[in-house]
Scaffold this active site. Structure first.
Site, PDB file in Angstrom:
ATOM      1  N   GLY A   1       0.845  -1.204   0.000  1.00 61.04           N
ATOM      2  CA  GLY A   1       0.000   0.000   0.000  1.00 61.04           C
ATOM      3  C   GLY A   1       0.875   1.246   0.000  1.00 61.04           C
ATOM      4  O   GLY A   1       1.918   1.262   0.649  1.00 61.04           O
TER       5      GLY A   1
ATOM      6  N   ARG B   1       0.872  -5.166  -4.991  1.00 61.11           N
ATOM      7  CA  ARG B   1       1.038  -6.202  -3.974  1.00 61.11           C
ATOM      8  C   ARG B   1       1.478  -7.520  -4.626  1.00 61.11           C
ATOM      9  O   ARG B   1       1.095  -8.602  -4.181  1.00 61.11           O
ATOM     10  CB  ARG B   1      -0.257  -6.374  -3.189  1.00 61.11           C
ATOM     11  CG  ARG B   1      -0.641  -5.141  -2.368  1.00 61.11           C
ATOM     12  CD  ARG B   1      -1.707  -5.451  -1.350  1.00 61.11           C
ATOM     13  NE  ARG B   1      -2.236  -4.275  -0.692  1.00 61.11           N
ATOM     14  CZ  ARG B   1      -1.686  -3.695   0.380  1.00 61.11           C
ATOM     15  NH1 ARG B   1      -0.589  -4.198   0.900  1.00 61.11           N
ATOM     16  NH2 ARG B   1      -2.242  -2.632   0.921  1.00 61.11           N
TER      17      ARG B   1
ATOM     18  N   ASP C   1       5.860  -4.962   5.765  1.00 59.84           N
ATOM     19  CA  ASP C   1       6.304  -6.318   6.088  1.00 59.84           C
ATOM     20  C   ASP C   1       6.332  -7.257   4.876  1.00 59.84           C
ATOM     21  O   ASP C   1       7.297  -7.997   4.694  1.00 59.84           O
ATOM     22  CB  ASP C   1       5.401  -6.883   7.202  1.00 59.84           C
ATOM     23  CG  ASP C   1       5.937  -8.215   7.697  1.00 59.84           C
ATOM     24  OD1 ASP C   1       7.124  -8.261   8.064  1.00 59.84           O
ATOM     25  OD2 ASP C   1       5.197  -9.212   7.688  1.00 59.84           O
TER      26      ASP C   1
ATOM     27  N   THR D   1       4.849   2.237   5.995  1.00 57.97           N
ATOM     28  CA  THR D   1       3.444   1.843   6.125  1.00 57.97           C
ATOM     29  C   THR D   1       2.748   2.851   7.035  1.00 57.97           C
ATOM     30  O   THR D   1       3.310   3.252   8.067  1.00 57.97           O
ATOM     31  CB  THR D   1       3.219   0.424   6.697  1.00 57.97           C
ATOM     32  OG1 THR D   1       1.843   0.303   7.096  1.00 57.97           O
ATOM     33  CG2 THR D   1       4.068   0.112   7.915  1.00 57.97           C
ATOM     34  N   ILE D   2       1.544   3.214   6.643  1.00 54.65           N
ATOM     35  CA  ILE D   2       0.808   4.138   7.509  1.00 54.65           C
ATOM     36  C   ILE D   2       0.436   3.449   8.815  1.00 54.65           C
ATOM     37  O   ILE D   2       0.122   4.103   9.794  1.00 54.65           O
ATOM     38  CB  ILE D   2      -0.456   4.720   6.825  1.00 54.65           C
ATOM     39  CG1 ILE D   2      -1.495   3.637   6.534  1.00 54.65           C
ATOM     40  CG2 ILE D   2      -0.098   5.498   5.579  1.00 54.65           C
ATOM     41  CD1 ILE D   2      -2.881   4.205   6.281  1.00 54.65           C
ATOM     42  N   ASP D   3       0.459   2.101   8.832  1.00 57.81           N
ATOM     43  CA  ASP D   3       0.039   1.364  10.036  1.00 57.81           C
ATOM     44  C   ASP D   3       1.060   1.436  11.179  1.00 57.81           C
ATOM     45  O   ASP D   3       0.718   1.139  12.321  1.00 57.81           O
ATOM     46  CB  ASP D   3      -0.209  -0.109   9.699  1.00 57.81           C
ATOM     47  CG  ASP D   3      -1.459  -0.311   8.863  1.00 57.81           C
ATOM     48  OD1 ASP D   3      -2.139   0.678   8.553  1.00 57.81           O
ATOM     49  OD2 ASP D   3      -1.756  -1.474   8.523  1.00 57.81           O
TER      50      ASP D   3
ATOM     51  N   ASP E   1       3.397  -0.559  11.966  1.00 57.25           N
ATOM     52  CA  ASP E   1       3.475  -1.816  12.713  1.00 57.25           C
ATOM     53  C   ASP E   1       4.734  -2.628  12.427  1.00 57.25           C
ATOM     54  O   ASP E   1       4.808  -3.803  12.769  1.00 57.25           O
ATOM     55  CB  ASP E   1       2.216  -2.664  12.452  1.00 57.25           C
ATOM     56  CG  ASP E   1       2.028  -2.973  10.972  1.00 57.25           C
ATOM     57  OD1 ASP E   1       2.815  -2.483  10.146  1.00 57.25           O
ATOM     58  OD2 ASP E   1       1.079  -3.715  10.648  1.00 57.25           O
TER      59      ASP E   1
ATOM     60  N   ARG F   1      -4.871  -2.824  10.123  1.00 57.12           N
ATOM     61  CA  ARG F   1      -5.346  -4.207   9.998  1.00 57.12           C
ATOM     62  C   ARG F   1      -5.128  -5.015  11.265  1.00 57.12           C
ATOM     63  O   ARG F   1      -6.027  -5.665  11.766  1.00 57.12           O
ATOM     64  CB  ARG F   1      -4.511  -4.903   8.926  1.00 57.12           C
ATOM     65  CG  ARG F   1      -5.034  -4.825   7.566  1.00 57.12           C
ATOM     66  CD  ARG F   1      -4.044  -5.558   6.700  1.00 57.12           C
ATOM     67  NE  ARG F   1      -4.437  -5.499   5.327  1.00 57.12           N
ATOM     68  CZ  ARG F   1      -3.583  -5.492   4.328  1.00 57.12           C
ATOM     69  NH1 ARG F   1      -2.285  -5.521   4.565  1.00 57.12           N
ATOM     70  NH2 ARG F   1      -4.009  -5.465   3.097  1.00 57.12           N
TER      71      ARG F   1
HETATM   72  O1  F6P Z   1      -1.091  -1.898   5.160  1.00 59.50           O
HETATM   73  C1  F6P Z   1      -1.480  -0.583   5.038  1.00 59.50           C
HETATM   74  C2  F6P Z   1      -2.948  -0.486   4.779  1.00 59.50           C
HETATM   75  O2  F6P Z   1      -3.222   0.869   4.592  1.00 59.50           O
HETATM   76  C3  F6P Z   1      -3.856  -1.103   5.843  1.00 59.50           C
HETATM   77  O3  F6P Z   1      -4.078  -0.287   6.941  1.00 59.50           O
HETATM   78  C4  F6P Z   1      -5.104  -1.399   5.051  1.00 59.50           C
HETATM   79  O4  F6P Z   1      -5.866  -2.439   5.607  1.00 59.50           O
HETATM   80  C5  F6P Z   1      -4.565  -1.809   3.738  1.00 59.50           C
HETATM   81  O5  F6P Z   1      -3.327  -1.169   3.579  1.00 59.50           O
HETATM   82  C6  F6P Z   1      -5.484  -1.471   2.587  1.00 59.50           C
HETATM   83  O6  F6P Z   1      -4.866  -1.840   1.415  1.00 59.50           O
HETATM   84  P1  F6P Z   1      -5.532  -1.697  -0.030  1.00 59.50           P
HETATM   85  O7  F6P Z   1      -5.431  -0.270  -0.425  1.00 59.50           O
HETATM   86  O8  F6P Z   1      -4.710  -2.566  -0.891  1.00 59.50           O
HETATM   87  O9  F6P Z   1      -6.930  -2.154   0.108  1.00 59.50           O
END
Ligand code: F6P
Length: 342
Positions: free
Chosen positions: A10, A72, A103, A125-127, A129, A171
């Site tokens: 992402g 991805r 990750d 990552t914005i998460d 984590d 997530r």
């Molecule tokens: O891993 C980063 C993230 O922004 C998560 O918080 C989210 O669940 C996911 O990517 C969404 O990804 P996509 O844009 O592929 O649906």
């Protein structure tokens, strides 16, 4: 020396700032040739490259997204994927790759190291984590956007005497929910690390009513789940790394609150607004420091490592120590947030 650079997974605000730093220092200081690899691991699997010069990275520092695109794509899910990557890198004369990712993308970088691809990782990552770093770039921007959303929801919630729920990304960890929730004065913060109890959430809202506050603000991370229940998913289909698409926990919660308290409850899903647009100044600086540190690592031939922020210092950590782990939220910070619940 020819160095590749790719962004996978992402997107996160600040990718372009990393690319700019890698290209500027790589060309100006080390005399490298820099090759842009399109759409993450897909680009190297399919030999989709473009040369990056000083002009191609001019004017991109403040821009969101990625000038290289992202995907991805998991090469380990493709027929002879790793072998194709090695062959294409060799043919293009790419000696090392700066891999900007979370990750999944960095796990591929680590595994490709075993096939002989020299990689250096940059934590994105914005998460927030990723293990081994205090902050990933992109997180600060996501928190700023979610905080602004909470400020806006606050005034309308107060005017209408409603419960407002903000569903944010995250997530497996609740970093965005927690930090935005503290900054935005949330009355409850629900995160994946701590399954929630609907009755307790309703208690918080009732407690506020007893204090004469007839509106409430709740932040919920998309991966949060009720005690004894399961995560709420948008669709059961999984991506190439096995991730399901979350989404909908906010609506689930809203209905439960209306059922239990009879108070009008509205839900906002912030979604990709958290990932799009310009990075904050903090993320621009962090991403720039990461990009410079990554090309320095390449120059020192320290491969199989990821640049990281520890305290206020940029360090590097082995990719093998990072991948497959997860940095959960700081429970002491959650304790601080919970003082303000209800
Ligand atoms: O891993 C980063 C993230 O922004 C998560 O918080 C989210 O669940 C996911 O990517 C969404 O990804 P996509 O844009 O592929 O649906």
């Amino acid at each position: 020396m020819k160095i590749g650079v790719l962004s996978g997974g992402g997107d996160a605000p600040g990718i372009n700032a990393v690319i700019r730093a890698v290209v500027r220092k790589g060309i100006q200081n080390y005399g490298y040739e820099i090759v842009g690899i399109k759409d993450g691991w897909r680009g190297i699997l399919e030999a989709d490259f473009s040369r990056l010069d000083l002009k191609s990275v001019s004017g991109i520092l403040h821009r969101g997204g990625s000038i290289l695109g992202t995907s991805r794509t998991n090469p380990f899910k493709r027929e002879k994927g790793p072998e194709k990557i090695i062959e294409n890198a060799k043919k293009a004369g790419i000696e090392a790759v700066v891999v900007i990712g979370g990750d999944d993308t960095l796990r591929v970088a680590y595994k490709m190291g075993e096939y002989g691809l020299k990689c250096v990782g940059v934590p994105k990552t914005i998460d927030n984590d990723l293990w081994g770093t205090d902050y990933t770039f992109g997180f600060h921007t996501a928190v700023a956007i979610a905080t602004e959303a909470l400020d806006r929801l606050h005034t309308t919630a107060e005017a209408h005497h409603r419960v407002m729920i903000l569903e944010v990304m995250g997530r497996y960890t609740g970093w965005i929910a927690l930090e935005a929730g503290i900054a935005g004065g949330a009355d409850a913060i629900l995160i994946p690390e701590k399954p929630f109890d609907i009755e307790e959430v309703c208690e918080f809202i009732k407690r506020r009513q007893e204090r004469g506050r007839n509106f409430s603000i709740i932040v919920v991370a998309e991966g949060a789940k009720p005690k004894g229940g399961k995560e709420i998913v948008y669709s059961e289909s999984v991506d190439e790394f096995g991730h399901i698409r979350f989404g909908g926990v906010g609506y689930f919660l809203g209905k439960e609150i209306e059922k239990c308290l009879g108070i009008e409850t509205r839900v906002v899903v912030l979604g990709h607004l958290q990932r799009g647009g310009s990075p904050t100044a903090f993320d621009r600086v962090l991403a720039t420091r990461y990009g410079i540190a990554a090309i320095d690592l390449v120059h020192r031939r320290k491969f199989g490592r990821m640049v990281a922020l520890q305290g206020n210092k940029i360090v590097s950590v082995p990719l093998k120590d990072v991948v497959g782990k997860r940095k959960n939220v700081d429970l002491e910070l959650y304790e601080i947030a919970s003082v303000f619940f209800g």
